[in-house]
Motif scaffolding. Structure first.
Motif, short mmCIF file in Angstrom:
data_model
loop_
_atom_site.label_atom_id
_atom_site.label_comp_id
_atom_site.label_asym_id
_atom_site.label_seq_id
_atom_site.Cartn_x
_atom_site.Cartn_y
_atom_site.Cartn_z
N GLY A 1 -13.34 0.79 30.17
CA GLY A 1 -13.23 -0.37 29.82
C GLY A 1 -13.04 -0.90 28.29
O GLY A 1 -12.31 -2.08 28.20
N VAL A 2 -13.18 -0.08 27.42
CA VAL A 2 -12.94 -0.52 26.17
C VAL A 2 -11.29 -0.65 25.90
O VAL A 2 -10.69 -1.42 25.37
N ALA A 3 -10.53 0.64 26.67
CA ALA A 3 -9.30 0.46 26.52
C ALA A 3 -8.41 -0.73 27.33
O ALA A 3 -7.65 -1.69 26.63
N PHE A 4 -8.94 -1.10 28.51
CA PHE A 4 -8.37 -2.46 28.88
C PHE A 4 -8.91 -3.77 28.24
O PHE A 4 -8.11 -4.74 28.09
N GLY A 5 -10.21 -3.65 27.58
CA GLY A 5 -10.45 -4.79 26.54
C GLY A 5 -9.62 -4.95 25.43
O GLY A 5 -9.19 -6.17 25.22
N VAL A 6 -9.22 -3.98 24.84
CA VAL A 6 -8.43 -4.00 23.60
C VAL A 6 -6.75 -4.35 24.25
O VAL A 6 -6.41 -5.30 23.56
N MET A 7 -6.18 -4.06 25.29
CA MET A 7 -5.07 -4.51 25.79
C MET A 7 -5.17 -5.90 26.24
O MET A 7 -4.16 -6.63 25.86
N LEU A 8 -6.08 -6.40 26.95
CA LEU A 8 -6.21 -7.70 27.16
C LEU A 8 -6.33 -8.70 26.00
O LEU A 8 -5.66 -9.86 25.84
N LEU A 9 -7.02 -8.18 24.92
CA LEU A 9 -6.97 -8.73 23.74
C LEU A 9 -5.82 -9.02 23.04
O LEU A 9 -5.55 -10.18 22.35
N PHE A 10 -4.94 -7.81 22.75
CA PHE A 10 -3.63 -8.13 22.53
C PHE A 10 -2.58 -9.04 23.11
O PHE A 10 -1.74 -9.72 22.59
N VAL A 11 -2.87 -8.97 24.57
CA VAL A 11 -2.02 -9.83 25.32
C VAL A 11 -2.25 -11.26 25.19
O VAL A 11 -1.37 -12.13 24.86
N ILE A 12 -3.67 -11.62 25.16
CA ILE A 12 -3.95 -13.10 24.63
C ILE A 12 -3.27 -13.47 23.28
O ILE A 12 -3.09 -14.57 23.01
N ALA A 13 -3.64 -12.59 22.31
CA ALA A 13 -3.32 -12.92 20.83
C ALA A 13 -1.73 -13.09 20.76
O ALA A 13 -1.38 -14.22 20.01
N LEU A 14 -1.12 -12.18 21.24
CA LEU A 14 0.23 -12.40 21.00
C LEU A 14 0.96 -13.36 22.05
O LEU A 14 1.80 -13.89 21.50
N SER A 15 0.39 -13.69 22.93
CA SER A 15 0.94 -14.82 23.83
C SER A 15 0.66 -15.99 22.98
O SER A 15 1.55 -16.82 22.87
N TRP A 16 -0.44 -16.10 22.27
CA TRP A 16 -0.94 -17.30 21.69
C TRP A 16 0.23 -17.58 20.38
O TRP A 16 0.79 -18.70 20.24
N VAL A 17 0.41 -16.45 19.66
CA VAL A 17 1.22 -16.18 18.59
C VAL A 17 2.67 -16.76 19.04
O VAL A 17 3.52 -17.73 18.43
N ALA A 18 3.15 -15.96 20.10
CA ALA A 18 4.57 -16.44 20.53
C ALA A 18 4.63 -17.96 20.90
O ALA A 18 5.85 -18.52 20.66
N LEU A 19 3.64 -18.35 21.65
CA LEU A 19 3.98 -19.86 22.37
C LEU A 19 3.90 -20.73 21.08
O LEU A 19 4.48 -21.89 21.05
N ASN A 20 3.08 -20.50 19.99
CA ASN A 20 2.74 -21.11 18.75
C ASN A 20 4.12 -21.25 17.86
O ASN A 20 4.42 -22.21 17.31
#
Length: 259
Positions: A230-249
């Motif tokens: 659960g922690v592993a997928f939580g970390v991965m989901l956090l990175f997907v959201i953060a990097l998507s926001w950075v890239a779109l910005n």
């Protein structure tokens, strides 16, 4: 044509172009990583693994490192594909044409990411097939396996996209894989269990995001992991959201894209 229909056509065009590019130069995009991983299997799995014995009880060393090597090939090829492809579009000034077109920024990002993820998954599948010539595997959790490779490929596709945006010359693309991606990969539990490390190295290793990707995939394939799934997928989901926001910005602001 509505804006949504236009975006879907644009998305399909970018994805098709990226996949055609991958297949057109398949001797550069698919064969080299397969050969590299075969050498890893021979050297680490067969020669060294035969002297190490079983890991965590029932699994041979070859079986233990296969998920890590497959994930390593997925993330490196996803990263390399999008960073070179998007920087090439920058170099040819075709990105500027996309930015002034009616297509949305998310279409540009999703199109390039989809192409990179496709290459990562194809290479990962080839490496997994090669691994079956050296050992036998039985997928323990198919859903976890699929989700972990999808998350891993997506994260490093997004990271490669950000790298390509900031890169000013082709040499800049190689800096991150050489000085960041490669060390993180080798220290991400591909060849060993982090539980074998003493402190503070074990705690330092848990800061490495690749550790969670490798262990999520290893849990999907073998049913074992050094971290809570659960922690592993939580970390991965956090990175997907953060990097998507950075890239779109970055796309919205035109950083490094508009001359």
């Amino acid at each position: 044509m509505s804006n949504l229909s236009g975006n879907l056509v644009a998305l399909q065009t970018i994805v098709r172009r990226e996949i055609v590019r991958i297949m057109r130069i398949w001797t550069q995009t698919l064969i080299p990583p397969a050969i590299t991983m075969t050498l890893y299997f021979v050297i680490f799995g067969k020669l060294i693994g035969s002297r190490i014995g079983n890991i965590q009880g029932e699994f041979s060393y070859m079986q233990y490192i296969v998920p890590g090597l497959v994930m390593m090939s997925i993330i490196t090829n996803s990263y390399g594909n999008i960073s070179s492809s998007f920087f090439g579009a920058k170099f040819q000034r075709s990105v500027e044409e996309m930015l002034v077109s009616p297509m949305s920024n998310w279409v540009i990002l999703l199109g390039y990411v989809t192409g990179a993820v496709t290459r990562g998954l194809v290479v990962g599948f080839l490496v997994l097939l090669i691994a079956l010539f050296f050992t036998h595997l039985q997928i323990a959790h198919i859903v976890v396996t699929l989700l972990s490779v999808l998350f891993g490929a997506t994260i490093f596709s997004l990271a490669g996209f950000v790298n390509a945006i900031y890169a000013k010359k082709f040499d800049d693309i190689a800096l991150v894989p050489t000085f960041v991606l490669t060390p993180l990969t080798y220290l991400g539990g591909v060849f060993y269990s982090v539980n074998m490390l003493s402190e503070p190295w074990q705690a330092i290793s848990r800061i490495n995001p690749i550790l969670y990707m490798v262990n999520a995939f290893r849990f999907g394939v073998l049913g074992i992991s050094d971290v809570h799934i659960g922690v592993a997928f939580g970390v991965m989901l956090l990175f997907v959201i953060a990097l998507s926001w950075v890239a779109l910005n970055l796309l919205k602001r035109g950083v490094g894209l508009r001359s």
